[in-house]
Design an enzyme around this catalytic site. Structure first.
Site, PDB file in Angstrom:
ATOM      1  CE  LYS A   5      -5.974   2.309  11.509  1.00  0.00           C
ATOM      2  NZ  LYS A   5      -5.049   1.269  11.052  1.00  0.00           N
ATOM      3  CE1 TYR A  15      -8.658   3.546   9.295  1.00  0.00           C
ATOM      4  CE2 TYR A  15      -8.964   5.865   9.856  1.00  0.00           C
ATOM      5  CZ  TYR A  15      -8.140   4.813   9.508  1.00  0.00           C
ATOM      6  OH  TYR A  15      -6.788   5.029   9.386  1.00  0.00           O
ATOM      7  CG  LEU A  37      -2.003  -7.635  -3.860  1.00  0.00           C
ATOM      8  CD1 LEU A  37      -1.660  -8.374  -5.171  1.00  0.00           C
ATOM      9  CD2 LEU A  37      -1.019  -6.480  -3.666  1.00  0.00           C
ATOM     10  CB  SER A  89      -5.328   7.016  12.458  1.00  0.00           C
ATOM     11  OG  SER A  89      -5.859   8.202  11.924  1.00  0.00           O
ATOM     12  N   GLY A 130       0.817  -1.217   0.000  1.00  0.00           N
ATOM     13  CA  GLY A 130       0.000   0.000   0.000  1.00  0.00           C
ATOM     14  C   GLY A 130       0.847   1.263   0.000  1.00  0.00           C
ATOM     15  CB  ILE A 149       1.989   4.410   4.719  1.00  0.00           C
ATOM     16  CG1 ILE A 149       0.987   5.567   4.571  1.00  0.00           C
ATOM     17  CG2 ILE A 149       3.048   4.774   5.755  1.00  0.00           C
ATOM     18  CD1 ILE A 149       0.102   5.808   5.792  1.00  0.00           C
ATOM     19  CG  ASP A 155     -14.220  17.310   7.286  1.00  0.00           C
ATOM     20  OD1 ASP A 155     -13.720  16.178   7.428  1.00  0.00           O
ATOM     21  OD2 ASP A 155     -14.203  17.930   6.205  1.00  0.00           O
TER      22      ASP A 155
HETATM   23  P1  NAD Z   1      -3.378   1.428   1.857  1.00  0.00           P
HETATM   24  O1  NAD Z   1      -4.791   1.021   1.659  1.00  0.00           O
HETATM   25  O2  NAD Z   1      -2.639   1.994   0.723  1.00  0.00           O
HETATM   26  O3  NAD Z   1      -2.536   0.213   2.485  1.00  0.00           O
HETATM   27  C1  NAD Z   1      -3.124  -0.772   3.296  1.00  0.00           C
HETATM   28  C2  NAD Z   1      -2.764  -2.115   2.694  1.00  0.00           C
HETATM   29  O4  NAD Z   1      -3.320  -3.169   3.500  1.00  0.00           O
HETATM   30  C3  NAD Z   1      -3.319  -2.294   1.280  1.00  0.00           C
HETATM   31  O5  NAD Z   1      -2.247  -2.631   0.419  1.00  0.00           O
HETATM   32  C4  NAD Z   1      -4.326  -3.445   1.409  1.00  0.00           C
HETATM   33  O6  NAD Z   1      -4.351  -4.240   0.259  1.00  0.00           O
HETATM   34  C5  NAD Z   1      -3.787  -4.193   2.632  1.00  0.00           C
HETATM   35  N1  NAD Z   1      -4.773  -4.971   3.390  1.00  0.00           N
HETATM   36  C6  NAD Z   1      -5.958  -4.550   3.920  1.00  0.00           C
HETATM   37  N2  NAD Z   1      -6.550  -5.561   4.576  1.00  0.00           N
HETATM   38  C7  NAD Z   1      -5.725  -6.639   4.482  1.00  0.00           C
HETATM   39  C8  NAD Z   1      -5.791  -7.988   4.960  1.00  0.00           C
HETATM   40  N3  NAD Z   1      -6.852  -8.443   5.652  1.00  0.00           N
HETATM   41  N4  NAD Z   1      -4.770  -8.831   4.667  1.00  0.00           N
HETATM   42  C9  NAD Z   1      -3.705  -8.388   3.950  1.00  0.00           C
HETATM   43  N5  NAD Z   1      -3.596  -7.131   3.470  1.00  0.00           N
HETATM   44  C10 NAD Z   1      -4.595  -6.267   3.735  1.00  0.00           C
HETATM   45  O7  NAD Z   1      -3.364   2.462   3.098  1.00  0.00           O
HETATM   46  P2  NAD Z   1      -2.203   3.386   3.646  1.00  0.00           P
HETATM   47  O8  NAD Z   1      -2.595   4.789   3.403  1.00  0.00           O
HETATM   48  O9  NAD Z   1      -0.892   2.896   3.178  1.00  0.00           O
HETATM   49  O10 NAD Z   1      -2.383   3.116   5.203  1.00  0.00           O
HETATM   50  C11 NAD Z   1      -1.637   2.137   5.877  1.00  0.00           C
HETATM   51  C12 NAD Z   1      -2.118   2.070   7.319  1.00  0.00           C
HETATM   52  O11 NAD Z   1      -1.988   3.362   7.924  1.00  0.00           O
HETATM   53  C13 NAD Z   1      -3.593   1.685   7.463  1.00  0.00           C
HETATM   54  O12 NAD Z   1      -3.718   0.845   8.592  1.00  0.00           O
HETATM   55  C14 NAD Z   1      -4.280   3.014   7.707  1.00  0.00           C
HETATM   56  O13 NAD Z   1      -5.454   2.861   8.457  1.00  0.00           O
HETATM   57  C15 NAD Z   1      -3.222   3.772   8.488  1.00  0.00           C
HETATM   58  N6  NAD Z   1      -3.352   5.231   8.354  1.00  0.00           N
HETATM   59  C16 NAD Z   1      -3.397   5.788   7.115  1.00  0.00           C
HETATM   60  C17 NAD Z   1      -3.543   7.168   6.986  1.00  0.00           C
HETATM   61  C18 NAD Z   1      -3.625   7.805   5.629  1.00  0.00           C
HETATM   62  O14 NAD Z   1      -4.099   8.936   5.533  1.00  0.00           O
HETATM   63  N7  NAD Z   1      -3.181   7.181   4.553  1.00  0.00           N
HETATM   64  C19 NAD Z   1      -3.618   7.973   8.134  1.00  0.00           C
HETATM   65  C20 NAD Z   1      -3.538   7.367   9.382  1.00  0.00           C
HETATM   66  C21 NAD Z   1      -3.400   5.987   9.484  1.00  0.00           C
HETATM   67  C1  UD1 Z   2      -9.682  11.994   6.797  1.00  0.00           C
HETATM   68  C2  UD1 Z   2     -10.532  11.216   7.754  1.00  0.00           C
HETATM   69  C3  UD1 Z   2      -9.650  10.732   8.908  1.00  0.00           C
HETATM   70  C4  UD1 Z   2      -8.533   9.837   8.345  1.00  0.00           C
HETATM   71  C5  UD1 Z   2      -7.754  10.619   7.291  1.00  0.00           C
HETATM   72  C6  UD1 Z   2      -6.808   9.693   6.585  1.00  0.00           C
HETATM   73  C7  UD1 Z   2     -12.795  12.097   7.509  1.00  0.00           C
HETATM   74  C8  UD1 Z   2     -13.896  12.867   8.173  1.00  0.00           C
HETATM   75  N1  UD1 Z   2     -11.640  12.042   8.200  1.00  0.00           N
HETATM   76  O1  UD1 Z   2      -9.056  13.022   7.533  1.00  0.00           O
HETATM   77  O2  UD1 Z   2     -10.403  10.005   9.844  1.00  0.00           O
HETATM   78  O3  UD1 Z   2      -7.648   9.455   9.370  1.00  0.00           O
HETATM   79  O4  UD1 Z   2      -8.659  11.141   6.295  1.00  0.00           O
HETATM   80  O5  UD1 Z   2      -5.996  10.426   5.757  1.00  0.00           O
HETATM   81  O6  UD1 Z   2     -12.966  11.545   6.447  1.00  0.00           O
HETATM   82  N2  UD1 Z   2     -11.160  18.561   1.870  1.00  0.00           N
HETATM   83  C9  UD1 Z   2     -11.767  19.359   0.927  1.00  0.00           C
HETATM   84  N3  UD1 Z   2     -12.128  18.788  -0.272  1.00  0.00           N
HETATM   85  C10 UD1 Z   2     -11.889  17.469  -0.563  1.00  0.00           C
HETATM   86  C11 UD1 Z   2     -11.250  16.656   0.416  1.00  0.00           C
HETATM   87  C12 UD1 Z   2     -10.918  17.242   1.625  1.00  0.00           C
HETATM   88  O7  UD1 Z   2     -12.000  20.547   1.156  1.00  0.00           O
HETATM   89  O8  UD1 Z   2     -12.253  17.019  -1.667  1.00  0.00           O
HETATM   90  C13 UD1 Z   2     -10.748  19.172   3.144  1.00  0.00           C
HETATM   91  C14 UD1 Z   2     -11.373  18.548   4.370  1.00  0.00           C
HETATM   92  O9  UD1 Z   2     -12.600  19.184   4.670  1.00  0.00           O
HETATM   93  C15 UD1 Z   2     -10.291  18.784   5.438  1.00  0.00           C
HETATM   94  C16 UD1 Z   2      -8.985  18.718   4.640  1.00  0.00           C
HETATM   95  O10 UD1 Z   2      -9.353  18.960   3.277  1.00  0.00           O
HETATM   96  O11 UD1 Z   2     -10.423  20.066   5.987  1.00  0.00           O
HETATM   97  C17 UD1 Z   2      -8.282  17.389   4.730  1.00  0.00           C
HETATM   98  O12 UD1 Z   2      -9.194  16.359   4.386  1.00  0.00           O
HETATM   99  P1  UD1 Z   2      -8.727  14.826   4.216  1.00  0.00           P
HETATM  100  O13 UD1 Z   2      -7.555  14.760   3.310  1.00  0.00           O
HETATM  101  O14 UD1 Z   2      -9.936  14.030   3.835  1.00  0.00           O
HETATM  102  O15 UD1 Z   2      -8.210  14.420   5.657  1.00  0.00           O
HETATM  103  P2  UD1 Z   2      -8.938  14.487   7.080  1.00  0.00           P
HETATM  104  O16 UD1 Z   2     -10.270  15.078   7.000  1.00  0.00           O
HETATM  105  O17 UD1 Z   2      -7.982  15.126   8.020  1.00  0.00           O
END
Ligand code: NAD
Ligand code: UD1
Length: 337
Positions: free
Chosen positions: A152, A148, A33, A124, A10, A12, A294
């Protein structure tokens, strides 16, 4: 040292593969995947010149996970695998609880069977819900308000109980703020399926011409320009934070919790301006109503990670936008299928 990355294909996870390999670790990935493509791992190999061992398995399948632990000596696990869409989690709470919690339980059980007790968890900032004050410290009350976020929080509690039952587990709970950007090569990056929910991938798709305009969700918040403020962190800074978190864990630190953010807030309008500057493209936008769920503003107090991990985010908004744009313009349709 062999590090297992669940969800390593994925967004990150793939960037963390690069950071770990660059520090000399060997990486083994389990990913089903469901939200990624295996080509991300081929590109990691291309960037680092080192192999990634990949198992396309569901983490909820115990026998598959066991077979990986039988085949490899694993020193630690970084657990990224999980479903992550807030909106989808509201529609399908059971799917989210089942996948995210079951996967974690299965992984921990198999680790325990094999005596592997070093664990880094992708939590998160969403666990804080609508914070009472900013910047947010790790001791702030936890009040996630969607399935979600609650998945966490529940996992954090499960891992805390696990550590309490057996203090030889070393567990780092890493609470990420808003990851964005891409590896500077432009070869790996964020590849959302369907219409992006998050700001940065949406802006990138508007810039590249895939979407006509951005909807700005609210300009009447109590923030300097009225739009939502967040703590955006470059995904490579986040990846490097994992390397430090892992090292801390493997040094026998017990249970630790760290915010991974920059400590600086950036508004939606500031982000649009920064992306226009980095890309040289105009981002048409329209002010829309607030998005349900939000919060006006949140950003981290990252001082604990700096003090205890010796880590701080080094890259600013301009670099995040430039790297996000390089990835998007080199891969307008994301990874090839
Ligand atoms: P992503 O969806 O790109 O990566 C998650 C990966 O987990 C994917 O490749 C998916 O195929 C795999 N996956 C899901 N369920 C699975 C399972 N049961 N078995 C095997 N593989 C599985 O997401 P990301 O943005 O890389 O996020 C990674 C982690 O960080 C997640 O746990 C997410 O909740 C957390 N996180 C992400 C954000 C963000 O904004 N991207 C913010 C805070 C926390
Ligand atoms: C969102 C999730 C949060 C999650 C995070 C993962 C919600 C309510 N919160 O956070 O739980 O951990 O994603 O990355 O979904 N915005 C716009 N237009 C858009 C998209 C976003 O104006 O099309 C604004 C939003 O209102 C916010 C900022 O951009 O103020 C960031 O939004 P986003 O990237 O979705 O992140 P979070 O809301 O922080």
């Amino acid at each position: 040292m062999n590090i297992l990355l669940t969800g390593g294909a994925g967004y990150i996870g793939s960037h963390t593969c690069v950071a770990l390999q660059e520090q000399g670790y060997s990486v083994i990935v389990i990913d089903n995947l469901c939200n990624s493509r295996a080509v991300s791992l081929s590109r990691v190999e291309e960037i680092t010149g080192r192999p990634v061992i990949f198992y396309p398995l569901d983490l909820c399948g115990r026998e598959g996970v066991r077979s990986v632990f039988k085949r490899h000596h694993i020193d630690a696990a970084v657990h990224f695998a999980g479903l992550k869409s807030v909106a989808e989690s509201v529609e399908k709470p059971l799917t989210y609880y089942q996948n995210n919690i079951d996967a974690t339980l299965t992984l921990c059980e198999v680790m325990k069977e094999h005596g592997v007790k070093n664990f880094v968890f992708s939590s998160s900032a969403t666990v804080y819900g609508n914070p009472e004050t900013v910047p947010i410290k790790e001791g702030a009350p936890l009040a996630p308000f969607n399935p979600y976020g609650r998945s966490k929080r529940f996992i954090e509690e499960i891992l805390t109980d696990l550590h309490q039952s057996d203090s030889s587990w070393n567990i780092a709970l890493l609470r990420y703020f808003n990851p964005m950007g891409a590896h500077p090569s432009g070869r790996i990056g964020e590849d959302p399926s369907g219409v992006p929910n998050n700001l940065m991938p949406y802006i990138s798709q508007v810039a590249v011409g895939k979407r006509p305009e951005l909807l700005v969700y609210g300009d009447d918040y109590p923030t300097p320009d009225g739009t939502g403020v967040r703590d955006y962190i470059h995904v490579m800074d986040l990846a490097e934070g994992h390397v430090r978190g892992l090292e801390k864990t493997m040094s026998g630190a017990g249970l630790t919790t760290y915010n991974l953010g920059t400590g600086k807030g950036c508004s939606v309008k500031e982000m649009i301006a920064a992306f226009e500057k980095a890309s040289g493209r105009r981002i048409p936008f329209k002010i829309a109503g607030r998005r349900p769920g939000d919060v006006p503003a949140y950003y981290a107090d990252p001082s604990l990670a700096e003090k205890e991990l010796g880590w701080r985010a080094r890259r600013g908004i301009h670099e995040m936008c430039a790297d996000a744009w390089r990835w998007q313009s080199m891969n307008p349709d994301g990874y090839p299928s």
